[in-house]
Enzyme design. Structure first.
Site, PDB file in Angstrom:
ATOM      1  N   ASP A  98       0.747  -1.262   0.028  1.00 42.81           N
ATOM      2  CA  ASP A  98      -0.129   0.036  -0.004  1.00 42.81           C
ATOM      3  C   ASP A  98       0.962   1.226   0.182  1.00 42.81           C
ATOM      4  OD1 ASP A  98      -2.389   1.446   0.148  1.00 42.81           O
ATOM      5  OD2 ASP A  98      -3.173  -0.224   1.477  1.00 42.81           O
ATOM      6  N   ASP A 199      -3.050   4.609  -2.395  1.00 39.72           N
ATOM      7  CA  ASP A 199      -3.996   5.067  -1.552  1.00 39.72           C
ATOM      8  C   ASP A 199      -4.303   6.254  -2.049  1.00 39.72           C
ATOM      9  OD1 ASP A 199      -5.228   4.817   1.081  1.00 39.72           O
ATOM     10  OD2 ASP A 199      -4.464   6.905   1.557  1.00 39.72           O
ATOM     11  N   GLU A 241      -6.360   3.938  -6.104  1.00 39.13           N
ATOM     12  CA  GLU A 241      -7.633   4.151  -5.330  1.00 39.13           C
ATOM     13  C   GLU A 241      -8.030   5.641  -5.758  1.00 39.13           C
ATOM     14  OE1 GLU A 241      -9.691   4.369  -0.917  1.00 39.13           O
ATOM     15  OE2 GLU A 241      -7.823   5.198  -1.219  1.00 39.13           O
ATOM     16  N   HIS A 315     -11.213  -2.877   3.340  1.00 36.83           N
ATOM     17  CA  HIS A 315     -10.863  -2.416   4.702  1.00 36.83           C
ATOM     18  C   HIS A 315     -11.966  -1.407   5.247  1.00 36.83           C
ATOM     19  CE1 HIS A 315      -8.122   0.044   2.811  1.00 36.83           C
ATOM     20  NE2 HIS A 315      -8.053   0.806   3.789  1.00 36.83           N
ATOM     21  N   ASP A 316     -12.263  -0.609   4.132  1.00 38.15           N
ATOM     22  CA  ASP A 316     -13.142   0.851   4.120  1.00 38.15           C
ATOM     23  C   ASP A 316     -14.811   0.570   4.221  1.00 38.15           C
ATOM     24  OD1 ASP A 316     -10.838   2.295   4.544  1.00 38.15           O
ATOM     25  OD2 ASP A 316     -10.622   2.601   2.206  1.00 38.15           O
TER      26      ASP A 316
HETATM   27  C1  GLC Z   1      -7.933   5.459   2.044  1.00 38.23           C
HETATM   28  C2  GLC Z   1      -7.757   4.518   2.779  1.00 38.23           C
HETATM   29  C3  GLC Z   1      -8.526   4.463   3.855  1.00 38.23           C
HETATM   30  C4  GLC Z   1      -7.729   5.906   4.616  1.00 38.23           C
HETATM   31  C5  GLC Z   1      -7.549   6.864   3.709  1.00 38.23           C
HETATM   32  C6  GLC Z   1      -6.596   7.832   4.075  1.00 38.23           C
HETATM   33  O1  GLC Z   1      -9.184   5.812   1.526  1.00 38.23           O
HETATM   34  O2  GLC Z   1      -8.220   3.158   1.981  1.00 38.23           O
HETATM   35  O3  GLC Z   1      -8.273   3.364   4.868  1.00 38.23           O
HETATM   36  O4  GLC Z   1      -8.402   6.067   5.848  1.00 38.23           O
HETATM   37  O5  GLC Z   1      -7.167   6.509   2.304  1.00 38.23           O
HETATM   38  O6  GLC Z   1      -5.118   7.313   3.976  1.00 38.23           O
END
Ligand code: GLC
Ligand code: CA
Length: 538
Positions: A98, A199, A241, A315-316
């Site tokens: 990540d 991310d 993402e 995980h979100d």
């Molecule tokens: C992304 C991650 C999340 C995190 C955010 C800030 O959305 O998946 O878990 O809180 O970025 O890094």
């Protein structure tokens, strides 16, 4: 399109904190992941996306990094990390890291320096602005509630944080910052990783003064520069993402000719159960016709100019079986149906730990049970705006991120075999019934459906490369589509409902490839049971 290994991969996401503890401190660790590689190999996946394992004060569970080249002490050591990469390789599994470079932790050495004075050499690594009329520079909001600007007393300026106060945004306009990031990426590439999940990468091109966060003007220049400086000439996989991506934007990222990323995570289908233009907490029921429309659009739009990722969970996100299925009476049927629906599509599928067991959301009754910063901040904000306690808890139970983060359920022993100590987040009380040991022993389990789906993809080019076509002559809640490659044609039928439905099988079927109920070869008019799904060769 030039064929790459990741076109054919199935990725499994490990959230290290909740996967497997080995020293009884209640926190998952690297040794724990190593000890479960045989499980993952048996499932059949070939790539792990590892959520952050770097040194972090854990304001946002590792997404706030204080040293990119060190391992979080709770998780283990660099030697163990190298061992994980090597042991995984022996099982034919690559590790995707990540990459969290929109922001660092406020405890990162760069930020500690930067906040010391306006002329500190690291000052410009972050984004600082003077107060405007004694207040925040502008109206930008943090994703985790409240203003995105925090006043730093020492120098009287505000710094930008699109996430928590402890996650100051890096200044990508600064060439030195970009070079630091690329060097760090190469440090990991040299360790033999398989690629990166990036991310919130769509915000690195932000223009804070114009309140532009996503899809800023220089975003794609930065990604092309990154590609050249790091993974471009290596056979690695990258996935960005990108919350607001449209199909046109997806092509900008993933058209191989543009030399940016392998693919992105788009979230259009994930917003179908929230009120339009509002936050994820503002709930509405998901309508299956919209799901068909959105996913079909993504299936057919990218063509040769991009590649899809396929996912229901991470995980979100809440657990899919609880979110859009039925995690009680039809838990097994609906979990399998969602697996079939997704894994027969075109793209690279992602499985989030426990999804392959049909793990469910974990209901809470009081805010004191919540660990996640996003839910906690939202709770306080909405309470002060006058929302009722019960309304907020309903949103958290539906969408809160802790749902996905309860420990992995390995067996029926105390704490589901996750830890011998006290787990950092309680185990879902349904673990004696829903766990990996039970699922592996039961050929009819959700686990074995996932295993079969992975195997189908490995053995059949049509699953990877076949064209996609939605069947339009179906009842609203039946999601059916064809995949076609040369002479070969498969029909996938999914009843996304706990009501029975009727469907006319349009062509003569030759064989049932897979199903979640025991069935004969369906012909003509067929009755679909609750959450029934099958795959036919036609
Ligand atoms: C992304 C991650 C999340 C995190 C955010 C800030 O959305 O998946 O878990 O809180 O970025 O890094
Ligand atoms: Ca541990």
């Amino acid at each position: 399109m030039e064929k790459k290994w990741w076109h054919q991969s199935v990725v499994y996401q490990v959230y290290p904190r909740s996967f497997q503890d080995t020293n009884g401190d209640g926190i998952g660790d690297l040794k724990g992941i190593i000890s479960r590689l045989d499980y993952l190999e048996y499932l059949g996946i070939d790539t792990i996306w590892l959520s952050p394992v770097y040194q972090s004060p854990n304001d946002d569970n590792g997404y706030d990094i204080s040293d990119y080249e060190a391992i979080m002490a709770e998780f283990g050591t660099m030697v163990e990390m190298e061992k994980l990469i090597a042991e995984a390789k022996k099982c034919g599994i690559k590790i995707i890291l990540d990459l969290v470079v929109n922001h660092t932790s406020d405890e990162h050495r760069w930020f500690i320096e930067a906040r010391k004075s306006k002329d500190n050499p690291y000052r410009d690594y972050y984004i600082w602005r003077d107060p405007v009329k004694g207040d925040v520079p502008n109206q930008l909001r943090s994703i985790f509630s409240g203003p995105a600007w925090e006043l730093d007393e020492t120098t009287g300026q505000y710094y930008l944080h699109l996430y928590s106060k402890k996650q100051p945004d890096l200044n990508w306009e600064n060439e030195i910052v970009r070079q630091e990031v690329y060097q760090m990426m190469n440090f990991w590439i040299d360790k033999g990783i398989g690629g990166f999940r990036m991310d919130v990468i769509d915000t690195i091109g932000k223009v804070p003064d114009k309140e532009i966060t996503n899809n800023g003007p220089k975003l794609h220049d930065y990604l092309q520069e990154m590609n050249r400086a790091t993974f471009g000439d290596k056979d690695l996989m990258t996935v960005g993402e990108t919350w607001g991506a449209t199909t046109e934007i997806a092509k900008l990222y993933s058209d191989p000719k543009r030399k940016e990323l392998s693919m992105i995570f788009q979230f259009e289908h994930m917003s179908l159960d929230q009120e339009e233009g509002k936050a994820k907490w503002d709930l509405k029921p998901m309508a299956v016709p919209e799901l068909k429309q959105v996913l079909s659009k993504w299936q057919t739009s990218l063509g040769e100019e991009g590649w899809n990722s396929l996912f229901w969970n991470n995980h979100d996100l809440p657990r899919i079986v609880s979110r859009w299925g039925n995690d009680q009476e039809y838990r097994v049927e609906s979990a399998k149906m969602f697996a079939i629906l997704l894994h027969l599509m075109k793209g690279t599928p992602y499985i989030y730990q426990g999804e392959e067991l049909g793990m469910t959301n974990h209901l809470i009754h009081d805010i004191s049970e919540v660990a996640d910063i996003e839910s906690i901040n939202m709770y306080h904000e909405r309470r002060s705006l006058g929302y009722s306690e019960s309304e907020i808890l309903r949103s958290i139970n539906a969408k809160g991120r802790d749902n996905a983060r309860t420990p992995m359920q390995w067996d029926e022993t105390a704490h589901a075999g996750f830890t011998t100590g006290n787990p950092w987040l309680p185990v879902n009380p349904n673990y004696p019934r829903i766990n990996a040991k039970q699922a592996m022993a039961d050929k009819e389990s959700v686990f074995h459906m996932y295993k079969q789906l992975i195997e189908l993809r490995k053995k059949n080019e049509i699953v990877v490369w076949g064209d996609y076509e939605l069947l339009t002559e179906t009842p609203p809640d039946v999601f059916a589509y064809y995949r076609t490659l040369g002479q070969e044609r498969w029909l996938i039928v999914c009843n996304v409902s706990e009501e029975e439905n009727q469907l006319t099988v349009p062509r003569e079927a030759k064989e049932v490839i897979l199903s979640n109920y025991q069935i004969e070869l369906p012909t003509g008019e067929v009755k679909l049971c609750p959450y029934e799904a099958f795959v036919l060769r036609t």
